[in-house]
Motif scaffolding. Structure first.
Motif: not given
Length: 492
Positions: A305, A309-310, A446-448
């Motif tokens: 984290s 990100v948002t 980038w989000s996963s």
């Protein structure tokens, strides 16, 4: 050219003879005699022993699953102690003799287990140099070691056997014990022939499937038609005509057949008339991924984290989304899982298994049986690979239940349908990826997210424990996927 079948071809040639030298039956001579050594992972004696002839034994909690770990561990110890490789013997995965170094998985046997073993050998080496210094009247720095012999500048020398042979070091691993300079290595880093290949080629290697005990019986499990089906009854008379059937073993929904020969056990397991309830509790194949995504989250584990990100996703000139799914996989070892179990007159249990985690198997069997772990010994014997946790532990639990019921050693050799139907599967894994790019095409965010069904990883419950409704140890963990989920790139 005329076609010719194999039978005709062989008939037209001479004779083809293939001979295999199978290993002799094992001795049952007091397998649970308390060993006169420690298995503490912080003790040199937990890992290293030198006998009266100067031969070295390495006790490794990590096991060779066909990847060459046995050879690598031998190299590490031989290098650090300055002895030839042929003077090092490796005992692996015997819970009464080896330290618990954790599961042999994740390519960590050398990375972690090897580091412990090298430190044990380095501590032993430093101790031997100190002993030799006292014996030879020289400073440790003025001594050299070759082939297990320590020599002073005067030419006087003393062997490992004379210094420690047959005795214990009684030392804790010293994290500051000097390791050999890699520039002086003659064994580690060199291409050495694997120790297991010649006996495998010439069929003298002992696989788990070859292992035998005197008086050993054979067991087969009669499986339910579905994971949650209940056993309503069985007709013992339906196998009365099969010679050699010893006992039908039932505990809850566990149903096993024990016989004097393997073929009799196979025939009886197929011929035994049973009545089961119906069960259709698995999600529909076409709705599997909806099931995975909508199942209640039992544990949320964040592996990475960084930043907001948002917010960053909303600032991109381009936004990309993709979903990937990894279907259910069986491990499908070439040789289906196998195990042998035996109880002695005092109720101690010895289990021979190709488990990649024999120390953990002791804990699982202890919980399932409700007996102290110190009365259970698991001994590793090589299987035909594992590719992740397959059915080895479950075959062991099957053998244990049947051996306890008949009071004799029992061997359980899973059939192909056991392995493909009942081994722990590689879980269905769903992966959502999302990224934002700027107007130059560089990654802004980038989000996963990874979705894994509960109970699919960590300590998988033994099938026999589930069928008998006995207690079992379960650890909720997503498994090795955590090592691959964190983004491996540095982003602004």
């Amino acid at each position: 050219m005329n076609a010719i079948d194999r039978r005709s071809f062989l008939a037209s040639t001479g004779s083809l003879v293939v001979a295999f030298a199978l290993p002799p039956a094992a001795s049952l001579a007091d397998p649970l005699a308390p060993p006169s050594k420690t298995v503490a992972p912080d003790q040199v004696d937990g890992f290293i022993a030198i006998d009266a002839k100067g031969l070295v034994t390495l006790y490794s909690g990590k096991v060779d699953l066909g990847t060459g770990v046995r050879t690598a561990m031998t190299q590490i110890v031989a290098e650090e102690l300055d002895v030839p490789m042929d003077r090092v013997t490796v005992i692996q995965g015997d819970t009464a003799l080896t330290p618990d170094q954790g599961t042999s998985s994740g390519s960590l046997s050398i990375q972690k287990g090897g580091v412990q073993i090298r430190q044990a050998a380095a501590t032993a080496r430093a101790s031997l140099l100190q002993m030799a210094a006292t014996t030879l009247g020289a400073a440790p720095a003025d001594l050299t070691i070759a082939d297990g012999i320590i020599t002073a500048k005067t030419g006087a020398s003393v062997t490992y056997a004379a210094l420690i042979g047959g005795k214990t070091f009684a030392l804790k691993l010293d994290p500051k014990a000097p390791l050999k300079n890699p520039d002086t290595y003659t064994i580690v880093g060199q291409s050495k022939a694997r120790l297991d290949i010649p006996p495998k080629v010439f069929a003298t290697f002992t696989y788990m499937h070859d292992f035998k005990l005197p008086g050993m019986l054979h067991g087969r499990v009669v499986r339910p038609p579905g994971i949650g089906a209940d056993l309503r009854g069985f007709d013992e008379a339906s196998v009365g005509s099969i010679p050699g059937v010893v006992k039908i073993v039932r505990e809850g929904n566990f149903l096993g057949v024990v016989a004097k020969t393997e073929w009799a056990a196979i025939k009886a397991s197929r011929q035994l008339k049973t009545s089961w309830s119906s069960w259709d509790g698995l999600p529909e194949d076409g709705k599997l991924w909806d099931h995975v995504r909508t199942t209640k989250v039992a544990k949320d584990e964040v592996t990475s984290s960084v930043g907001d990100v948002t917010s960053a996703l909303g600032k991109g000139a381009k936004r990309i989304k993709a979903t990937y799914d990894f279907a259910i996989h069986t491990h499908g070892s070439i040789g289906p899982s196998c195990a042998v179990a035996s109880f002695d007159a005092d109720g101690h249990l010895t289990c021979w298994s190709a488990s990649q985690a024999t120390h953990n198997l002791v804990k699982q069997l202890s919980v399932m049986l409700g007996m102290p772990a110190d009365k259970i010994r698991c001994i590793y014997i090589d299987g035909s690979g594992c590719y992740g946790r397959n059915g080895h532990e479950d075959a062991a639990a099957d053998a244990v239940l049947m051996a306890k019921a008949v009071g004799q050693p029992v061997r359980v050799q899973w059939m192909r349908e056991d392995e493909h139907g009942w081994d722990p599967k590689g879980p269905p894994t769903l992966i959502d990826l999302e990224a934002a790019l700027d107007d130059k095409g560089d990654i802004l965010a980038w989000s996963s997210a990874f979705f894994i069904p509960q109970g699919a990883a960590g300590t998988v419950p033994l099938v026999a424990a589930n069928l008998t409704d006995k207690p079992h140890e379960t650890i909720l963990a997503p498994g090795g996927i955590t090592g691959n989920s964190a983004l491996p790139y540095t982003l602004p």
